[in-house]
Design a protein around this motif. Structure first.
Motif, short mmCIF file in Angstrom:
data_model
loop_
_atom_site.label_atom_id
_atom_site.label_comp_id
_atom_site.label_asym_id
_atom_site.label_seq_id
_atom_site.Cartn_x
_atom_site.Cartn_y
_atom_site.Cartn_z
N HIS A 16 0.67 -1.17 0.10
CA HIS A 16 0.06 0.05 0.07
C HIS A 16 0.82 1.32 -0.20
O HIS A 16 0.22 2.26 0.28
CB HIS A 16 -0.87 0.10 1.40
N TYR A 140 3.90 10.28 -2.46
CA TYR A 140 2.89 10.71 -1.54
C TYR A 140 2.99 11.89 -0.77
O TYR A 140 3.87 11.83 -0.04
CB TYR A 140 2.40 9.36 -0.74
N ASP A 142 0.44 15.25 1.15
CA ASP A 142 -0.80 15.47 1.66
C ASP A 142 -0.76 16.92 1.92
O ASP A 142 0.11 17.83 2.28
CB ASP A 142 -1.51 14.63 2.79
N ARG A 179 -3.22 14.00 -1.22
CA ARG A 179 -4.30 13.66 -0.11
C ARG A 179 -4.59 14.71 0.50
O ARG A 179 -3.88 15.54 0.96
CB ARG A 179 -3.62 12.51 0.75
N PRO A 181 -6.24 14.76 4.44
CA PRO A 181 -6.81 13.98 5.53
C PRO A 181 -8.04 14.66 6.02
O PRO A 181 -7.75 15.76 6.42
CB PRO A 181 -5.73 13.97 6.55
N GLN A 209 -6.87 12.68 -3.44
CA GLN A 209 -7.63 11.55 -2.67
C GLN A 209 -7.78 11.83 -1.31
O GLN A 209 -7.01 12.79 -0.60
CB GLN A 209 -6.48 10.48 -2.59
N LEU A 211 -8.69 11.09 2.63
CA LEU A 211 -8.35 10.07 3.48
C LEU A 211 -9.12 10.64 4.83
O LEU A 211 -8.97 11.46 5.41
CB LEU A 211 -6.90 10.31 4.17
N HIS A 214 -9.40 8.47 11.01
CA HIS A 214 -9.77 7.16 11.47
C HIS A 214 -8.99 7.46 12.86
O HIS A 214 -8.16 8.11 13.08
CB HIS A 214 -9.41 6.20 10.81
N PHE A 257 -11.39 8.29 -3.17
CA PHE A 257 -11.17 7.62 -1.84
C PHE A 257 -9.92 6.67 -2.00
O PHE A 257 -9.77 5.95 -3.09
CB PHE A 257 -12.37 7.13 -1.02
#
Length: 257
Positions: A16, A140, A142, A179, A181, A209, A211, A214, A257
């Motif tokens: 991932h 990657y 964000d 990304r 979040p 994307q 996120l 969580h 997502f």
């Protein structure tokens, strides 16, 4: 060459953290203080004591390793990289907090013909950012907030250099997954989505994307004997953010997502 750096994990067979099968090297230390951080053991650039998962003992998290020691681990899985299109991913913490060490690992990986990826907040000066991503195939990154003051109030740093570096990477033609979040009470309103989308339109950024927030890292705070600032806050799921996603789509931004 950086003689050594602080590493807190080397994870083999990651699927991932970029294309194919990868080995992810996690560097310790991060200048951002995000309350929702899922890897609190990555924040301090020093070894620290963390309870074992059963809570009955302590183990040391963080170890000095040389570039050669890191690459010895990474190269064990060369056959898997070649078969799957995988390679090395550098993650954190924040890799730019150990710029020389991170760069030396990436240079060595390219000398070995490996595909390279990084996970970064992009919080560093633009000279270092441009220097390091020469050796990176996949990024990657964000953006946590579009507003400078709100970004600083919650993470402890400004977003100005982050936005400049993200824009630079896109302009340089790098392969990037950008990304957001989506965090309750921080950047989760439809007005926030609109402000992000307007910024991305100005920067000619066409993909993002989401996120959803969580609490996967909550138990780690307990194991580190730290308070978790997001305790009791409900997690988000993709179905909770359909209206948020639609704002980006209305701005002709591919949002997923």
């Amino acid at each position: 060459m950086a003689a050594s750096g602080m590493v807190f994990n080397i994870q083999h067979f990651s699927i991932h953290d970029g294309p194919g099968i990868r080995t992810t090297v996690f560097l310790k230390g991060c200048p951002l203080k995000c309350p929702w951080c899922a890897n609190p053991e990555s924040q301090k650039m020093m070894p620290e004591q963390m309870r074992t998962s059963d809570g009955q003992a302590y183990e040391t998290v963080g170890q000095l390793k040389t570039v050669d020691q890191v690459m010895e681990e990474v190269l064990k899985d060369r056959d898997f990289y070649e078969e799957s299109g995988g390679g090395l991913t550098l993650s954190g913490g924040e890799i730019f907090a150990q710029f020389a060490f991170a760069k030396d690992i990436l240079v060595k990986a390219k000398e070995e013909g490996l595909h390279t990826a990084i996970e970064t907040t992009a919080f560093t000066n633009q000279r270092q950012f441009a220097d390091l991503i020469q050796y990176v195939d996949f990024i990657y990154t964000d953006l946590k907030h579009y507003n400078k003051a709100k970004h600083r109030a919650v993470t402890g740093v400004s977003n100005e250099v982050i936005i400049k570096n993200i824009h630079y990477a896109f302009q340089a033609g790098k392969t990037i997954v950008l990304r957001i979040p989506v965090i309750p009470h921080f950047n989760d309103s439809l007005a926030d989505a609109q402000a992000f989308a307007e910024l991305f339109n100005k920067l000619d950024i066409r993909d993002v994307q989401l996120l959803p927030f969580h609490q996967f890292g909550e138990n780690k705070y307990k194991l580190l004997d730290r308070d978790y600032a997001m305790a009791g806050i409900d997690a988000y799921h993709p179905e909770d953010l359909k209206d948020y996603q639609q704002v980006f789509l209305d701005y002709q931004i591919h949002c997923y997502f």
